[in-house]
Design an enzyme around this catalytic site. Structure first.
Site, mmCIF file in Angstrom:
data_model
loop_
_atom_site.group_PDB
_atom_site.id
_atom_site.type_symbol
_atom_site.label_atom_id
_atom_site.label_comp_id
_atom_site.label_asym_id
_atom_site.label_seq_id
_atom_site.Cartn_x
_atom_site.Cartn_y
_atom_site.Cartn_z
ATOM 1 N N HIS A 1 3.926 -5.307 13.905
ATOM 2 C CA HIS A 1 3.747 -3.949 14.440
ATOM 3 C C HIS A 1 3.037 -4.115 15.789
ATOM 4 O O HIS A 1 1.867 -3.790 15.951
ATOM 5 C CB HIS A 1 2.913 -3.113 13.462
ATOM 6 N N ARG B 1 12.135 1.278 14.598
ATOM 7 C CA ARG B 1 11.339 0.953 13.396
ATOM 8 C C ARG B 1 12.316 0.557 12.308
ATOM 9 O O ARG B 1 13.170 1.358 11.920
ATOM 10 C CB ARG B 1 10.494 2.155 12.977
ATOM 11 N N ASP C 1 -5.646 -1.900 5.964
ATOM 12 C CA ASP C 1 -4.366 -1.176 5.963
ATOM 13 C C ASP C 1 -3.963 -1.008 4.495
ATOM 14 O O ASP C 1 -4.565 -1.613 3.602
ATOM 15 C CB ASP C 1 -3.315 -1.991 6.757
ATOM 16 N N CYS D 1 -4.914 1.417 10.767
ATOM 17 C CA CYS D 1 -3.781 1.880 11.586
ATOM 18 C C CYS D 1 -3.311 3.261 11.183
ATOM 19 O O CYS D 1 -2.694 3.964 11.979
ATOM 20 C CB CYS D 1 -2.637 0.878 11.509
ATOM 21 N N ARG E 1 -2.778 5.266 20.622
ATOM 22 C CA ARG E 1 -1.363 4.900 20.507
ATOM 23 C C ARG E 1 -0.564 5.540 21.649
ATOM 24 O O ARG E 1 0.322 4.919 22.212
ATOM 25 C CB ARG E 1 -0.794 5.346 19.147
ATOM 26 N N GLN F 1 1.157 -1.205 17.612
ATOM 27 C CA GLN F 1 -0.115 -0.890 16.954
ATOM 28 C C GLN F 1 -1.215 -1.832 17.432
ATOM 29 O O GLN F 1 -2.324 -1.412 17.770
ATOM 30 C CB GLN F 1 0.048 -1.024 15.435
HETATM 31 N N1 CP Z 1 0.126 3.546 12.490
HETATM 32 C C1 CP Z 1 1.421 3.931 12.499
HETATM 33 O O1 CP Z 1 2.329 3.223 12.964
HETATM 34 O O2 CP Z 1 1.635 5.164 11.979
HETATM 35 P P1 CP Z 1 3.056 5.807 11.665
HETATM 36 O O3 CP Z 1 3.654 5.008 10.535
HETATM 37 O O4 CP Z 1 2.769 7.226 11.275
HETATM 38 O O5 CP Z 1 3.915 5.708 12.900
HETATM 39 N N1 NVA Z 2 1.674 -1.854 6.817
HETATM 40 C C1 NVA Z 2 2.089 -0.476 6.891
HETATM 41 C C2 NVA Z 2 1.802 0.049 8.262
HETATM 42 C C3 NVA Z 2 2.187 1.492 8.499
HETATM 43 C C4 NVA Z 2 1.900 1.934 9.887
HETATM 44 C C5 NVA Z 2 3.568 -0.359 6.534
HETATM 45 O O1 NVA Z 2 4.354 -1.203 6.986
HETATM 46 O O2 NVA Z 2 3.923 0.548 5.803
#
Ligand code: CP
Ligand code: NVA
Length: 307
Positions: free
Chosen positions: A129, A102, A223, A263, A291, A132
């Site tokens: 993502h 990430r 989101d 999400c 997930r 997701q």
């Molecule tokens: N939806 C998602 O990716 O959640 P987290 O940021 O908690 O991993």
């Molecule tokens: N769009 C959000 C998604 C988190 C899972 C972010 O990038 O923070």
């Protein structure tokens, strides 16, 4: 590993492969027992940002497949600062069999992948993502019995929106985003999605009016307005996105069968109200549950594992 596959974008899979991963995920959901398919294999989970769902589900998925996940927190390795991204990758490939990362920038997962001999999985970047989006289409298939659906995204054209737009294009559905001007999905990915849509018969629409987007939607998705890394824009974003809240009034314009997706994490009271996220049309915790199963499906596909 010869011919390794990475998963940095949903477009790293073909539409047929996506359908295979979705079906594999649904299949492994029915049997949670440990398969030992990744026995003796260790995985590096590099996180530059916080995570509840992605970290937990990848750790459990790797564990339930017999492997060993090593979580590397943002401060642990200081990717690209304490050591260059290629050097981190070259070290990790001597010990581990996969990286789940990430990151702040999509180019970081690309650099990891270019310098690592095993699969690299994008666990969220500024641009996509993909895990997701796969999990969400597992949930959509469970609820609709099909992956060719009308998915309407209300809010910011962010990483999650980009991956859902591309995946909907690949699966031949209809993707509509209602967003303020200047907050559309990534411009290059819109072109890509439209190219894909021409081949699959999908439809991609960008509109300004959230009511127009929800009125014939099967799935309504939102989101956060401020993604991780954009915190200094939070105030202006709260103002710009105020008309894009998914609330009871907006839902009164949606078909009764429409399901609400997010999400997570949600900023309750901003992009979605308590009444909607806790209401009968919400399937947000089904998404979270899936997930886990879809991380397994992705891993099994990338490593060529059969049940
Ligand atoms: N939806 C998602 O990716 O959640 P987290 O940021 O908690 O991993
Ligand atoms: N769009 C959000 C998604 C988190 C899972 C972010 O990038 O923070």
């Amino acid at each position: 590993m010869t011919g390794k596959r990475d998963f940095l974008s949903v477009t790293d899979f073909t539409p047929d492969e996506v359908r295979e991963v979705i079906d594999l995920s649904i299949q492994v959901k029915k049997d949670r027992s440990v398969h030992n398919l990744l026995e003796g294999k260790s995985f590096a989970l590099i996180f530059e940002k916080p995570s509840l769902r992605t970290r937990t589900t990848f750790e459990i998925a790797i564990h339930e497949l017999g492997g060993y996940p090593i979580y590397l927190a943002p401060g642990d390795i200081k990717l690209g600062k304490r050591e260059s991204v290629p050097d981190v990758a070259h070290n990790l490939e001597r010990w581990t069999y996969g990286i789940v990362a990430r990151v702040f920038k999509q180019s970081t997962v690309e650099t990891l992948a270019a310098n690592y001999r095993y699969p690299v999985i994008n666990a969220l970047s500024d641009i996509e993502h993909p895990c997701q989006a796969i999990g969400d289409y597992v949930t959509i298939k469970e609820h609709a019995g099909d992956t060719k659906v009308k998915l309407s995204f209300i809010g910011d054209g962010n990483n999650v929106a980009n991956s859902l737009m591309l995946l909907t294009a690949m699966l031949g559905g209809e993707f509509t985003i209602a967003c303020p001007e200047g907050y559309e999905p990534n411009a290059a990915l819109i072109v890509r999605a439209m190219d894909i849509a021409r081949e699959t018969g999908a439809r991609i629409r960008i509109v300004r009016d959230p009511i127009e987007a929800v009125k014939d939607a099967d799935f309504i998705y939102t989101d956060v307005w401020t993604s991780m890394g954009q915190e200094e824009e939070a105030e202006i974003r709260r103002r710009v996105f105020a008309p894009y809240q998914v609330n009871e009034e907006l839902m009164s314009h949606a078909p009764k069968h429409a399901k609400v997706m997010h999400c997570l994490p949600a900023r309750r009271g901003e992009e979605i109200t308590d009444g909607v996220i806790d209401g009968p049309q919400s399937i947000v915790f089904d998404q979270a549950e899936n997930r886990l199963h879809s991380e397994k499906g992705i891993l099994m596909f990338l490593y060529g594992l059969k049940i």
